[in-house]
Design an enzyme around this catalytic site. Sequence first.
Site, PDB file in Angstrom:
ATOM      1  N   ILE A  44      39.540  38.563  42.516  1.00 47.80           N
ATOM      2  CA  ILE A  44      38.926  37.431  41.811  1.00 47.80           C
ATOM      3  C   ILE A  44      38.129  37.999  40.634  1.00 47.80           C
ATOM      4  O   ILE A  44      37.115  38.684  40.839  1.00 47.80           O
ATOM      5  CB  ILE A  44      37.998  36.622  42.749  1.00 47.80           C
ATOM      6  CG1 ILE A  44      38.762  36.143  43.996  1.00 47.80           C
ATOM      7  CG2 ILE A  44      37.401  35.425  41.994  1.00 47.80           C
ATOM      8  CD1 ILE A  44      37.890  35.526  45.079  1.00 47.80           C
ATOM      9  N   GLU A  45      38.614  37.762  39.437  1.00 44.21           N
ATOM     10  CA  GLU A  45      37.974  38.336  38.244  1.00 44.21           C
ATOM     11  C   GLU A  45      36.960  37.361  37.654  1.00 44.21           C
ATOM     12  O   GLU A  45      36.834  36.210  38.084  1.00 44.21           O
ATOM     13  CB  GLU A  45      39.058  38.712  37.232  1.00 44.21           C
ATOM     14  CG  GLU A  45      39.988  39.777  37.819  1.00 44.21           C
ATOM     15  CD  GLU A  45      41.025  40.297  36.860  1.00 44.21           C
ATOM     16  OE1 GLU A  45      41.286  39.672  35.811  1.00 44.21           O
ATOM     17  OE2 GLU A  45      41.602  41.371  37.171  1.00 44.21           O
ATOM     18  N   CYS A  54      37.726  43.153  44.143  1.00 41.77           N
ATOM     19  CA  CYS A  54      39.085  43.513  44.583  1.00 41.77           C
ATOM     20  C   CYS A  54      39.505  42.717  45.822  1.00 41.77           C
ATOM     21  O   CYS A  54      38.666  42.295  46.638  1.00 41.77           O
ATOM     22  CB  CYS A  54      39.143  44.988  44.948  1.00 41.77           C
ATOM     23  SG  CYS A  54      38.799  46.106  43.593  1.00 41.77           S
ATOM     24  N   GLU A  56      40.903  43.752  48.563  1.00 44.78           N
ATOM     25  CA  GLU A  56      40.557  44.361  49.860  1.00 44.78           C
ATOM     26  C   GLU A  56      39.166  43.934  50.306  1.00 44.78           C
ATOM     27  O   GLU A  56      38.927  43.628  51.473  1.00 44.78           O
ATOM     28  CB  GLU A  56      40.543  45.900  49.763  1.00 44.78           C
ATOM     29  CG  GLU A  56      41.841  46.522  49.372  1.00 44.78           C
ATOM     30  CD  GLU A  56      41.975  46.716  47.868  1.00 44.78           C
ATOM     31  OE1 GLU A  56      41.804  45.735  47.118  1.00 44.78           O
ATOM     32  OE2 GLU A  56      42.265  47.837  47.455  1.00 44.78           O
ATOM     33  N   CYS A  90      36.155  50.124  47.257  1.00 46.59           N
ATOM     34  CA  CYS A  90      36.833  49.540  48.428  1.00 46.59           C
ATOM     35  C   CYS A  90      37.007  50.570  49.531  1.00 46.59           C
ATOM     36  O   CYS A  90      36.910  50.242  50.715  1.00 46.59           O
ATOM     37  CB  CYS A  90      38.179  48.954  48.023  1.00 46.59           C
ATOM     38  SG  CYS A  90      38.007  47.426  47.089  1.00 46.59           S
TER      39      CYS A  90
END
Length: 129
Positions: A44-45, A54, A56, A90
């Site tokens: 999700i930017e 990210c 993950e 992550c």
Amino acid sequence: MKMQEELIEKAKEARKDAYAPYSDFKVGAAVLTRDGEIYTGCNIENSSYGLSICAERVAIFNAVSAGKSDLVAVALTADSKELVTPCGACRQVIFEFNEDMDVIMSDLSGKVSIKSIDELLWKGFSLKE
Ligand code: THU
């Protein structure tokens, strides 16, 4: 279907919801809990790029916020030439929830590579005793 394949399928499904208008690099992830449940996430930017997250981490935070923090595997998938690998942040988050977690890296063509997080992150940071 093998659990590994099921996780990859779920990651692919989650990837469809990726919000990646800036990089155009869509990623999906799925985590498996010790008791056999699967939680998913996508990247999700944000216009303020540094706030992007990210896939993950979204998947892991989804599981943990549902009360499931004993995690055994995480699958991630992207449509990339080289298999997508988790970023450093992550890796540390994966390590927090299982120092031997299986990390299943995949792409849309069926290529798969599996590594334990202890191979991907040497001596991750831990405050656990
Ligand atoms: N990204 C992930 O979601 N997971 C990875 O393992 C690598 C990178 C995302 C972050 C960003 O939205 C986009 O991919 C490009 O870096």
